[in-house]
Design an enzyme around this catalytic site. Sequence first.
Site, PDB file in Angstrom:
ATOM      1  CB  SER A   1      45.872  34.842  38.968  1.00 27.73           C
ATOM      2  OG  SER A   1      45.826  35.797  37.938  1.00 27.73           O
ATOM      3  CE  LYS A   2      37.601  33.777  36.649  1.00 22.90           C
ATOM      4  NZ  LYS A   2      36.393  33.754  37.442  1.00 22.90           N
ATOM      5  NE  ARG A   3      43.273  39.775  37.244  1.00 27.77           N
ATOM      6  CZ  ARG A   3      42.666  39.404  38.380  1.00 27.77           C
ATOM      7  NH1 ARG A   3      41.386  39.186  38.390  1.00 27.77           N
ATOM      8  NH2 ARG A   3      43.350  39.233  39.485  1.00 27.77           N
TER       9      ARG A   3
END
Length: 446
Positions: free
Chosen positions: A219-221
């Site tokens: 994911s983005k994080r």
Amino acid sequence: MNVRVRFAPSPTGFLHIGGARTALFNWLYARHTGGTFVLRVEDTDVARNTQQATDIILDGLRWLGLDWDEGPVTSDPKGPSKGDCGPYYQSQRKEFYARHVRELIDKGCAYSSEGAIKFRMQREAVIISDLVVGEVRRELTDREQVDPDFVIVRSDGEPVFHLVNVLDDMDMKITHVIRGEDHLSNTAKHIALFKAFGVEPPQYAHIPLILNPDGTKMSKRDQGASLQSYIDDGYAPDAVINYLCLLGWSPKENREKLPIQEIIQLFDLPQVLRHNARFDIDKLHWLDGEYIREMCAERFRDLGVQALARAGFNIGNYSPEYITAAMATCNGKIKRFGDLAAYGGFYFTEEVKLDSAVIATDFTPESKARLAVLRNAYAQLADFTAPLLETTLKSVAKEQLKIKPGLLIHPTRMALTGSTVGPSLYHLIEILGKGRTLKRLDVALT
Ligand code: GLU
């Protein structure tokens, strides 16, 4: 067939590594087939889209060297890649979308519903013949059995992703849609829209997702999810490109390191792997080291300059000859461009910072007295070249000071570079030149 592919990012302020790989696979397919690579910014979500968010994507593509072939004429000074073209922006194509929505309504394929416009979705299953995933039969879900129609224009008048994506693929005559597998679930809708417009859908190639090393979805994080982190950490784009190729594609024979020209030659959609790819930072690290080790002087200099500029050095203040010479002494010595500031940054600063612990241990009164002798010997030299600098230092040590050269070499290096590691001492002194060298020795002596 004249292949036409596109990368169609939505500017979210972030270029995900998966997006970068999608761009790369499209670019490779275009270059492999002699086709056209189109860049289209899907910026219909006005609230989220800023020029800054778009620039992050364009800069990322430029950094990777993925040049696009087509688009409206632009005056962006940073540059289009070929000719005078920028990307296509969906935000500039509203009239075109509106026209085609009217066409769908006129044909009875779309209708108004509570202020929005909905598309009359086909009731039968949709067959998707995907070049990577194979044949997929998409039945209506339980919810869709009740109402399979979907919104194509929201009640605020904004056209929806499915519609504009298909209209643009149609208008731009895209022959192959190569995109992340997360879009496979949208494809039935897209095929139905193509049919409604009476246009043959493109071929689809949905590429597997990139997972974290532990198998979870990236994911983005997650660390390493953003292309920017590789730029910031000083990886060589050549290595990142090669690495991204291996995420979901395999050149066979267990080969891993391949020059880009060879990747272009070998890359084809049937070899895209069906299983998800796992991110492997160690492999990227290894490739990066290999690329840097084997890099030619010019490329090393250019990437080195970029890395130092990002680290805040004012490279523009120095002459091209000085930069080239300085970089040549770093080539082959660092593992990553992120290490260059520490290794060779001293060339591009007018003041060497010495911390107090170093001053206490390396610049004792005794050692300063020796350094002063060397300083004066260097001041006499008319010819400031490495061999002479070396013989001068050695003779000062042996004949004048009666000490081992090492006792003089160490503080000299500290005074000039502020570090114990760095390029060959006499070469770096030659490049720094007499003015800077004497100035730095004088600073250390005070
Ligand atoms: N704007 C979409 C995205 O960023 C594009 C999907 C596609 O390639 O069709 O996911």
